[in-house]
Scaffold this active site. Structure first.
Site, mmCIF file in Angstrom:
data_model
loop_
_atom_site.group_PDB
_atom_site.id
_atom_site.type_symbol
_atom_site.label_atom_id
_atom_site.label_comp_id
_atom_site.label_asym_id
_atom_site.label_seq_id
_atom_site.Cartn_x
_atom_site.Cartn_y
_atom_site.Cartn_z
ATOM 1 N N HIS A 271 -32.958 -23.496 15.555
ATOM 2 C CA HIS A 271 -33.961 -24.177 14.729
ATOM 3 C C HIS A 271 -33.270 -24.763 13.506
ATOM 4 O O HIS A 271 -32.337 -24.190 12.977
ATOM 5 C CB HIS A 271 -35.050 -23.186 14.280
ATOM 6 C CG HIS A 271 -36.284 -23.876 13.828
ATOM 7 N ND1 HIS A 271 -36.435 -24.361 12.548
ATOM 8 C CD2 HIS A 271 -37.396 -24.217 14.502
ATOM 9 C CE1 HIS A 271 -37.619 -24.945 12.451
ATOM 10 N NE2 HIS A 271 -38.223 -24.873 13.619
ATOM 11 N N ASP A 328 -40.902 -22.491 20.990
ATOM 12 C CA ASP A 328 -41.037 -22.995 22.369
ATOM 13 C C ASP A 328 -40.550 -22.020 23.427
ATOM 14 O O ASP A 328 -40.716 -22.273 24.621
ATOM 15 C CB ASP A 328 -40.243 -24.306 22.497
ATOM 16 C CG ASP A 328 -40.879 -25.406 21.669
ATOM 17 O OD1 ASP A 328 -40.153 -26.084 20.928
ATOM 18 O OD2 ASP A 328 -42.110 -25.540 21.734
#
Ligand code: SDX
Length: 392
Positions: A271, A328
């Site tokens: 991320h 996700d």
């Protein structure tokens, strides 16, 4: 050689912005919408309440929420000519491309939505977007599934009616387990906003030219589609399925995932901001266990996901680079358990992110921010003279 342009510190609108909507701390894994923790909202609120909170800044009273929902219900009709545009797509069209096109097309049938100078005009554009987007999302699925299009049952809640629009079959009684609606509600809340990510920045910068809400959202849908962003939730399941088909050897895959040449290495990991853990991934992982148990579903792909996570958290390549599961990584496992086809995973992300995109667009417009114009550092050629073609 190129000569570097010095950055004027006073340059307006460097592409960064001030915002009062979402706070996140990547080091400590904190995420708050308008000051409320994501953990509390996921546990105690419903999606429409959170949409109201993000857009208007406060949790709604019962009356405010009822009026908001009723105003949305009134605007859920989509012009029949939009159905003709949908008919023009091949069945194989990816629903994200269908959704961004139909969302843009909405302007043709709601031209007044571009002018949002008054509070009332802005409210009407927002309500229309929240009303029509779930319909278009469900229709994108029904088109692929060969099912007739309709509006479900607007006496149901916002999320439950979306589920009905997605799944009910003609001439069959529709019913849904409350656990399924609750799981969907939680997932949509967890996706509702995330500060200045790629798609939200896209919505803000397109909106900053005053192009209108619908086309700004359409641009955000396109940005979200990429596998490095929201498209990762579909890519994660495809990756986990490939590992399962290949015998479930996560260790073999982990070595492959370190291959610099493979751009989509370990999907659902890493991320830009979270460098310890993504708080949403923690909640979704727990919810995946709860939903699959409640629905009596055994999904070997969940075990493979957990195996991958365990290996990655013990592998210096991933630990050194602070790569942890992101939002996700586990979401697709729940979508699958709820019967949502993998091509609809990223549209589900878009449906969740819609209130955040709207809130960020509204904030940008109401703060009268200048047109977006990110800076650059010029690294090209210095001045040089033209050469006629015969001399090149
Ligand atoms: C979302 O911004 C947001 O908030 C987005 C989002 C939201 O809610 O809006 O949170 C939603 O988009 C989540 C991210 C979904 N995307 C994926 O899961 C795709 C896989 N992830 C990677 O592509 C990557 O981690 C990104 C795109 C998410 C982040 O990219 P960064 O921060 O630019 O990371 P990087 O490319 O600088 O990588 C740093 C190092 C590199 O190695 P070195 O060059 O230092 O040797 O880590 C490696 C990368 O090669 N790396 C990975 C990796 N991600 C980064 N190696 C293997 N697998 C990965 N997934």
């Amino acid at each position: 050689t190129g000569g570097v342009t010095t950055l004027d510190p006073g340059y307006k609108n460097t592409g960064s912005c001030e915002s009062a909507i979402t706070f996140l701390n990547g080091e400590e894994g904190i995420l708050r919408y308008r000051g409320y923790s994501i953990e509390e909202l996921a546990d105690k609120a419903d999606f429409l309440e959170v949409a109201y909170l993000l857009i208007f800044g406060e949790l709604p009273t019962k009356e405010e929420l009822a009026k908001f929902h009723s105003d949305i219900r009134e605007q859920s009709h989509v012009d029949d000519d939009v159905k003709k545009i949908l008919d023009g797509f091949p069945k194989s069209a990816h629903p994200m491309g269908v959704l961004s096109s139909l969302t843009s097309a909405l302007v043709a049938f709601n031209p007044s939505s571009v002018n949002v100078d008054s509070e009332e005009e802005m409210y009407n554009a927002i309500v229309r977007m929240l009303a029509k987007f779930p319909v278009l999302t469900a229709w994108a699925h029904r088109k692929r599934a060969g099912l007739p299009l309709d509006y479900g049952d607007d006496s149901l809640g916002y999320v439950e009616n979306f589920h009905k629009m997605m799944f009910h079959k003609p001439n069959q009684n529709y019913s849904v387990d409350k656990k399924v609606v609750d799981a969907l509600d939680k997932l949509l809340i967890l996706h509702a906003d995330h500060e200045q990510n790629c798609s939200t920045s896209t919505v803000r910068i397109v909106g900053s030219s005053h192009a209108g809400l619908f086309v700004s959202i359409s641009a955000g849908i396109n940005a979200l589609w990429g596998p490095l962003h929201g498209g990762a939730n579909q890519a994660v399941i495809e990756m986990l399925e490939a590992i399962k088909e290949d015998g479930g050897d996560t260790h073999k895959f982990m070595n492959k995932a370190k291959d610099k040449e493979d751009p989509f290495r370990l999907m659902g990991f890493g991320h830009r901001v979270y460098k310890n853990f993504d708080p949403r991934a923690k909640i979704i992982k727990k919810s995946a266990d709860e939903v699959l148990t409640a629905l009596g579903i055994e999904d070997p792909v969940l075990d493979i996901a957990k195996g991958l996570e365990k290996e990655a958290l013990e592998d210096s390549y991933f630990v050194d680079r602070k790569l942890y599961p992101n939002v996700d990584f586990y979401s697709g496992i729940i979508y699958r358990a709820l019967g949502i086809p993998v091509e609809m995973f990223t549209p589900m992300f878009a449906l969740g992110r819609l209130p955040g995109w709207i809130a960020q667009w509204k904030e940008m417009r109401q703060r009268k921010e200048p047109i977006g114009r990110p800076r650059q550092v010029y690294i090209g050629e210095n001045l040089r003279s033209f050469k006629p073609v015969e001399k090149r």
